[in-house]
Design an enzyme around this catalytic site. Structure first.
Site, mmCIF file in Angstrom:
data_model
loop_
_atom_site.group_PDB
_atom_site.id
_atom_site.type_symbol
_atom_site.label_atom_id
_atom_site.label_comp_id
_atom_site.label_asym_id
_atom_site.label_seq_id
_atom_site.Cartn_x
_atom_site.Cartn_y
_atom_site.Cartn_z
ATOM 1 C CG ASP A 272 -3.484 3.839 -3.540
ATOM 2 O OD1 ASP A 272 -4.315 2.980 -3.882
ATOM 3 O OD2 ASP A 272 -3.726 4.712 -2.689
ATOM 4 C CD GLU A 273 -5.586 -0.862 -1.483
ATOM 5 O OE1 GLU A 273 -5.289 -1.662 -0.574
ATOM 6 O OE2 GLU A 273 -6.556 -0.105 -1.433
ATOM 7 C CG ASP B 30 -2.015 1.026 1.170
ATOM 8 O OD1 ASP B 30 -2.184 1.653 0.105
ATOM 9 O OD2 ASP B 30 -2.703 1.203 2.192
#
Length: 377
Positions: free
Chosen positions: A110-111, A16
């Site tokens: 983003d993860e 993350d």
């Protein structure tokens, strides 16, 4: 109970990025570094897409109305989102992941989950791989990431939040049940404020409290979520990492403390929701053809109205105008409104193209370099 075979547990990493959009903006603009910034609209009904850690210290967080964020942090600097840049950086991060495994399940820009049970480089340690990935992200992109490492997705995702920012946490197969047992119930996926309130009334405060309940009790009180809660509270999650996971829709909704009845106020609410939905679609790298407006009245009755285009929505402005048009067709409304929501569906996921600044050297402590990898983890 364990989610682990006697032979070989999975090795799963949840990576993350730390305050991704805001960190990219601070990286690219030195004037924004070490300052409280929010990515998103600053207008009256704007929404925060992401907040820097400096802003989070004041309570600013994503999906918060911009006016609320500004009130909490008077010095907050608003920065316009640059999703083309975020997608490009995300593709670079994905390339780093692919050096170790092809079993990658992106959740958003983003993860992502990575299954490194069989890693390409033969490293053999998920903890070490997570460290190597985070080190590469820092050295090559000047950004930081946090990671959770465990034997299933549920625990890995929770673990990635344990030592943020710029840290990692490992939960070994024989530690899963104890780790989950000490978690507050709000840390369980799907347990929102209302469910948490109900759990509090039933004196369920932690994972251990849920684990003490029978499946029948959970089914009686939490319906279809019972099986998930029963297994998760025991550290069990059999879901595989799915490289081709496809999201079917993105949406957002907001309940208002005071009922809305004036057209101009409702229009502002729709504009705000449209912005949030568009940001979420961009974060997830997708576009859609169908927009749905949801309105819940103060008597808890609700209506949904949808419109499909013969092409993908190409901008926030286009989505906003369609949703406002759906509202206008229903005006005047029969009762005041307590909730406004919107959804974008018929999604097509955008191809992620890999895109071909200096910073201080990161310390061993900030990258959390482990020296031992127990049980091959």
């Amino acid at each position: 109970m364990s989610d682990v075979s006697n032979l070989k547990p999975r090795k799963i990493i949840h990576v993350d990025m730390d305050a991704f959009y805001a960190s990219v903006e601070q990286r690219d603009n030195p004037e924004l570094r070490d300052k409280p910034i929010a990515v998103g609209g600053a207008r009256l009904r704007g929404v925060v897409a992401a907040a820097s850690y400096e802003a989070r210290e004041f309570g600013v967080k994503s999906a918060m109305p911009s006016v609320t964020a500004q009130r909490l942090c008077p010095d907050l600097i608003f920065v316009k989102a640059r999703f083309d840049v975020y997608r490009s950086v995300s593709a670079q991060i994905r390339e780093i992941f692919s050096r170790y495994t092809d079993v990658i399940e992106p959740l958003s820009l983003d993860e992502a989950y990575l299954d490194v049970t069989q890693d390409k480089r033969g490293v053999g340690s998920a903890v070490k791989i997570a460290h190597m990935i985070r080190k590469s992200i820092y050295e090559e992109l000047n950004l930081t990431a946090s990671a959770g490492i465990s034997y299933n997705k549920f625990i890995a995702k929770i673990a990635s939040d344990q030592n943020k920012p710029n840290g990692q946490c490992v939960v070994l197969p024989d530690e899963g049940e104890a780790f989950v047992g000490q978690l507050p119930v709000r840390r369980f996926y799907g347990v929102g404020p209302k469910t948490a309130e109900k759990m509090a009334r039933l004196n369920l405060q932690t994972g251990a409290d849920i684990r003490a309940c029978s499946l029948a009790f959970l089914a009686e009180n939490f319906g279809s979520s019972a099986d998930y809660l029963y297994k998760a509270s025991r550290g069990v999650d059999h879901r595989p990492v799915r490289p081709n996971r496809i999201r079917k829709s993105v949406g957002a909704e907001r309940t208002y403390p005071e009922d809305l009845s004036q057209l101009d106020i409702l229009q502002e609410a729709v504009v705000s929701i449209a912005e949030e939905v568009w940001m979420r679609s961009q974060k997830n790298g997708c576009q859609g053809k169908t927009a749905t407006l949801k309105i819940k009245f103060n008597d808890f009755q609700q209506i949904t109205r949808a419109m499909s285009l013969d092409h993908l929505f190409g901008s926030e402005a286009e989505l906003r105008e369609v949703l406002l048009g759906l509202l206008q067709k229903e005006w005047p409304l029969r009762r005041p409104v307590r909730l406004v929501g919107a959804q974008l569906s018929g999604l097509v996921h955008q191809a992620r193209q890999v895109a071909a600044s200096g910073a201080d050297t990161v310390s061993d402590a900030s990258v959390a370099h482990p020296t031992q990898y127990p049980l091959g983890f």
